[in-house]
Design an enzyme around this catalytic site. Structure first.
Site, mmCIF file in Angstrom:
data_model
loop_
_atom_site.group_PDB
_atom_site.id
_atom_site.type_symbol
_atom_site.label_atom_id
_atom_site.label_comp_id
_atom_site.label_asym_id
_atom_site.label_seq_id
_atom_site.Cartn_x
_atom_site.Cartn_y
_atom_site.Cartn_z
ATOM 1 N N HIS A 75 2.847 0.295 3.083
ATOM 2 C CA HIS A 75 1.679 1.091 2.712
ATOM 3 C C HIS A 75 0.429 0.244 2.546
ATOM 4 O O HIS A 75 -0.673 0.791 2.412
ATOM 5 C CB HIS A 75 1.959 1.917 1.444
ATOM 6 N N ASP A 124 9.471 0.961 2.651
ATOM 7 C CA ASP A 124 8.095 0.500 2.441
ATOM 8 C C ASP A 124 8.040 -1.022 2.555
ATOM 9 O O ASP A 124 7.926 -1.744 1.562
ATOM 10 C CB ASP A 124 7.607 0.965 1.073
ATOM 11 N N GLY A 217 -3.285 -3.207 -6.485
ATOM 12 C CA GLY A 217 -3.591 -4.580 -6.117
ATOM 13 C C GLY A 217 -2.371 -5.481 -6.126
ATOM 14 O O GLY A 217 -2.378 -6.547 -5.519
ATOM 15 N N SER A 219 0.584 -4.269 -5.055
ATOM 16 C CA SER A 219 1.435 -3.758 -3.974
ATOM 17 C C SER A 219 1.730 -4.850 -2.948
ATOM 18 O O SER A 219 0.861 -5.650 -2.595
ATOM 19 C CB SER A 219 0.742 -2.595 -3.274
ATOM 20 N N GLY A 220 2.969 -4.851 -2.463
ATOM 21 C CA GLY A 220 3.371 -5.821 -1.451
ATOM 22 C C GLY A 220 3.822 -7.145 -2.005
ATOM 23 O O GLY A 220 4.447 -7.936 -1.290
#
Length: 268
Positions: A75, A124, A217, A219-220
């Site tokens: 995402h 994801d 912020g 995320s990932g």
């Protein structure tokens, strides 16, 4: 994306003037504190030139899984155009150029084939092939991976790291944040009072104490866990609750890396 669960990557953007002078607005892991410089050497900042204005904006975290590949959340990929992204390895103080950073372009983006923009369906995860390999400067390191299908027990203590929001209003620390965060086993996280059917076995829940969580912020970025005598990246930050990120019984949810190793190794 589902409004109830999305960790929207565009909130809390940080920007950095190409290639060195960082002019940023940035937030952090909720409940976190400053990490020691370059203590999480596989952590990267994924940045994007959103407005074709020569500035790159931090949108997500990620993990360096080889000299040429970064693992992040699907995402976080806001455009399929690899030329719009860059990776910053060896980053710590996002306001300053410390001489430890490596700024690398992205050559190719591979999103998991079963990702369909629905966080509740999982998958994801994405891999970025770098335009040039990062080099061993002493400030970067390749992440260790868990073994296939490895699952962590309830209340296992890991660390979440990133430059994400400090709360729903936002703050602006200058350096990478870290915080211990406890795993919530699937049998609990998938109950009605917690995430219910949104929590899949290909995910890891961690937090939910109302104090510590990932946020926009982050995320990932990685879920770092000391297992088998070494730090390994067991998760990729995927989603959390809308509104305040640190809500009781709504932990941060990560893509479980151990569920996707065959695909990761096939691509990278």
């Amino acid at each position: 994306m589902m409004l109830l669960v999305a960790l929207v990557a565009l909130i809390g953007l940080t920007c950095a003037e190409v290639p060195f002078n960082h002019n940023v607005h940035n937030e952090r892991v909720i409940g976190g504190h400053d990490a020691q410089p370059n203590s999480w050497k596989w952590q990267i900042s994924l940045q994007m030139n959103l407005y074709d204005d020569t500035y790159f904006y931090h949108i997500c975290g990620g993990s360096l899984i080889s000299a040429s590949y970064v693992m992040t959340a699907a995402h976080c990929i806001l455009s399929p155009d690899a030329a719009l992204y860059r990776v910053v390895a060896g980053e710590h103080n996002i306001y300053e150029y410390d001489g430890t950073e490596q700024f690398v372009g992205v050559e190719r983006i591979t999103v998991h084939p079963d990702w369909n923009d629905d966080l509740a369906k999982g998958n994801d995860i994405a891999l970025l092939r770098l335009a040039t390999p990062v080099y061993n400067s002493g400030f970067v390191e390749i992440a260790n991976m868990p073994y296939p299908d490895q699952m962590l027990p309830h209340d296992y203590s890991c660390f979440i790291t990133g430059w994400g929001l400090i709360d729903s209003i936002g703050g602006a620390p200058d350096v990478l944040q870290q915080s211990p965060i406890a795993v919530v086993e699937h049998s609990l996280c998938s109950t009605h009072e917690w995430w219910g059917s949104l929590a899949l076995k290909t995910m890891i829940c961690a937090g939910g104490d109302g104090l510590i969580s990932g946020c926009q912020g982050d995320s990932g970025g990685p879920l770092n866990c000391l297992t088998d005598g070494e730090w390994k990246v067991h998760g990729v930050v995927s989603y959390g609750p809308s509104g305040d990120c640190n809500q009781y019984s709504k932990p941060t949810v990560f893509t479980r890396v151990s569920s996707f190793l065959d695909w990761i190794y096939a691509v990278s």
